[in-house]
Enzyme design. Structure first.
Site, PDB file in Angstrom:
ATOM      1  N   HIS A  84       0.856  -1.186   0.000  1.00 28.61           N
ATOM      2  CA  HIS A  84       0.000   0.000   0.000  1.00 28.61           C
ATOM      3  C   HIS A  84       0.892   1.237   0.000  1.00 28.61           C
ATOM      4  CE1 HIS A  84      -3.397   2.623   0.878  1.00 28.61           C
ATOM      5  NE2 HIS A  84      -2.562   3.265   1.677  1.00 28.61           N
ATOM      6  N   ASP A 163     -15.446   2.058   6.937  1.00 28.75           N
ATOM      7  CA  ASP A 163     -14.467   3.030   6.449  1.00 28.75           C
ATOM      8  C   ASP A 163     -15.035   3.850   5.299  1.00 28.75           C
ATOM      9  OD1 ASP A 163     -11.708   4.147   6.422  1.00 28.75           O
ATOM     10  OD2 ASP A 163     -11.825   3.428   4.372  1.00 28.75           O
ATOM     11  N   ARG A 170     -15.239  12.087   7.298  1.00 33.26           N
ATOM     12  CA  ARG A 170     -14.012  12.798   7.713  1.00 33.26           C
ATOM     13  C   ARG A 170     -13.637  13.854   6.684  1.00 33.26           C
ATOM     14  NH1 ARG A 170     -10.025   8.294   7.850  1.00 33.26           N
ATOM     15  NH2 ARG A 170      -8.531   9.950   8.265  1.00 33.26           N
ATOM     16  N   SER A 185      -7.875   3.424   9.035  1.00 32.40           N
ATOM     17  CA  SER A 185      -8.586   3.386   7.757  1.00 32.40           C
ATOM     18  C   SER A 185      -7.800   2.539   6.748  1.00 32.40           C
ATOM     19  CB  SER A 185      -8.756   4.834   7.257  1.00 32.40           C
ATOM     20  OG  SER A 185      -9.067   4.879   5.912  1.00 32.40           O
ATOM     21  N   LYS A 189      -8.553  -1.859   5.721  1.00 34.96           N
ATOM     22  CA  LYS A 189      -8.778  -2.336   4.360  1.00 34.96           C
ATOM     23  C   LYS A 189      -7.761  -3.423   3.996  1.00 34.96           C
ATOM     24  CE  LYS A 189      -9.130   2.041   3.262  1.00 34.96           C
ATOM     25  NZ  LYS A 189      -9.322   3.385   2.740  1.00 34.96           N
TER      26      LYS A 189
HETATM   27  N1  URA Z   1      -6.102   6.775   2.765  1.00 37.35           N
HETATM   28  C1  URA Z   1      -7.041   6.027   3.378  1.00 37.35           C
HETATM   29  O1  URA Z   1      -7.410   4.951   2.911  1.00 37.35           O
HETATM   30  N2  URA Z   1      -7.572   6.501   4.530  1.00 37.35           N
HETATM   31  C2  URA Z   1      -7.195   7.657   5.101  1.00 37.35           C
HETATM   32  O2  URA Z   1      -7.700   8.004   6.147  1.00 37.35           O
HETATM   33  C3  URA Z   1      -6.220   8.429   4.435  1.00 37.35           C
HETATM   34  C4  URA Z   1      -5.680   7.954   3.260  1.00 37.35           C
END
Ligand code: URA
Length: 436
Positions: A84, A163, A170, A185, A189
């Protein structure tokens, strides 16, 4: 134990510790709609100010994961490792990386996102391959992974729905900038993917989400710790995002550059970062051979063949990967030239990323369409010597009005000085569970 939303919000407001079952209840109730957005906004703001301790963060992340489906690829007899990136400009690394690592026997169930703001998104870039469909169901996801050891898809709606809701909230309530909220967050995932290992590319610099090294370090440490607590070995590389990665910023042109990397002819920085992340992925998968094995997978053509195989499995027309001149290119072209001679000391990622977005290569709002033929090719990056009038960038666009609005801003991305700049490494630090 029964809680009320107000009680839990007040606990966090008053810097108390949230109980794990309270966190679980709060996130579950928010996902189901019985806690309204205004109460979650208050909780998110209390977390922005007062943070979450490691146990609260672990409970928060687990509750987010439990809000939806998780994947299980245990039937595929290969270690599963993903990457990621916290996002940057010209960051096309997933596109050469995933097939390269798969070509070495590691399964890469890669779930990517779309571009937002000044950063590009892997899914948007992949859709420059005509026919490529990243939206696939879980059954097809599993089939492609089984057949090719790599899949390049978007996240399904049923994974981490908490999320999906919370991130949108957010975004609208000034509560994105919080290390516990960002890390939970991202990690919720990734930890839903049924992985054995995860490598994180945490960017630092002007084009990154966090421009200060210390903040990027803290984000990296926090995510590595969440991974370790969940039993998924996680390693973070902190990498520089002061200038764009590679020479191409856009969509179709970034596919072209990714293919060049897999042909062994890519720019040095993209090649270096791809190999550095791939090496960590092999290490996490306990697959031997390291860099030599990766270089062999490029030299033999196996890695490029994997990209073609996975693109075809997603419905893509792979003739554009054999002949990248077939990829879309916008109709008009302009050149930014050096106003004076000297060394390039700044090639600002944020300025270039914003210009590319506003020319149509990215989206400012989620619902915007993108123009895949728009792109900026950088002719001069930090450390290059230029003479007055040399090209700094070649810009391809379709909308003359947008170009007029961006020309001066884009030109301001470069600084030129008589003195050569010092060099700054691309991979700045490695953070793994031994250090936390
Ligand atoms: N990327 C994400 O998936 N979540 C966040 O809160 C910030 C960047």
């Amino acid at each position: 134990m029964a809680y009320t939303a107000v009680e839990l919000i007040e606990l966090k407001r008053d810097r108390q510790t949230l109980p794990p079952d309270g966190i679980e209840w709060f996130i579950d109730a928010y996902t189901k709609g019985s806690i309204p957005d205004y109460q979650m906004s208050a909780m998110a703001m209390a977390i922005v100010f007062n943070g979450l301790d490691p146990d609260e963060l672990a409970a928060w992340t687990s509750a987010m994961i439990a809000s939806g489906d998780t994947l299980d690829f245990s039937a595929i007899p290969a270690p599963k490792v993903d990457k990621h990136s916290t996002g940057g400009v010209g960051d096309k690394i997933s596109i050469p990386l995933a097939p390269l690592v798969a070509a070495c026997g590691v399964a890469v169930p890669m779930m990517s996102g779309r571009g937002l703001g000044h950063t590009g998104g892997t899914l948007d870039k992949l859709e420059s391959i005509p026919g490529f469909e990243p939206r696939i169901d879980q059954a097809r996801f599993g089939e492609i992974l089984r057949d090719h050891l790599v899949v390049l898809a978007g996240q399904s709606d049923t994974m981490v729905p908490a999320d999906r809701k919370l991130y949108a909230l957010r975004d609208a309530t000034g509560t994105v900038a919080s290390i516990p909220l960002i890390s939970s967050s991202i990690m919720s995932k990734k930890l839903s993917e049924g992985l054995d290992g995860l490598v994180l590319d945490v960017k630092t610099g002007s084009g990154a989400f966090m421009d200060e090294l210390e903040e990027s370090r803290e984000l990296a440490r926090t995510m590595v710790e969440i991974g370790a607590k969940s039993g998924v070995e996680t390693v973070a590389l902190i990498t520089s995002m002061d200038q764009p990665l590679g020479r191409e910023v856009g969509n179709a042109n970034e596919i072209r550059e990714s293919v060049e990397v897999l042909r062994g002819a890519g720019p040095a920085d993209v090649t270096e970062l791809t190999l550095a992340l791939a090496e960590v992925m092999l290490e996490l998968a306990k697959v031997e051979g390291g860099r030599e094995r990766l270089e062999e997978a490029v030299a033999s053509g196996a890695a490029l063949q994997k990209l073609k195989d996975v693109a075809a499995a997603h419905g893509g027309d792979v003739s554009v990967l054999d002949d990248t001149s077939l990829l879309e290119v916008a109709d008009r072209e302009a050149v930014i030239t050096a106003p004076e001679g000297g060394f390039v000391t700044r090639c600002d990622a944020l300025t270039i990323g914003l210009a590319a977005t506003r020319l149509g290569a990215g989206r400012e709002r989620k619902e915007d369409d993108i123009d895949r033929g728009v792109g900026i090719t950088l002719s001069a990056k930090i450390g290059d010597e230029v003479t007055k009038g040399d090209p700094l960038a070649v810009v391809r666009f379709n909308d003359e009005g947008k170009w007029e609005g961006q020309r001066d801003k884009l030109a301001s991305a470069w600084s030129i000085s008589p003195d050569a700049p010092g060099s700054r490494a691309l991979v700045l630090e490695r953070i793994d569970s031994a250090q936390i």
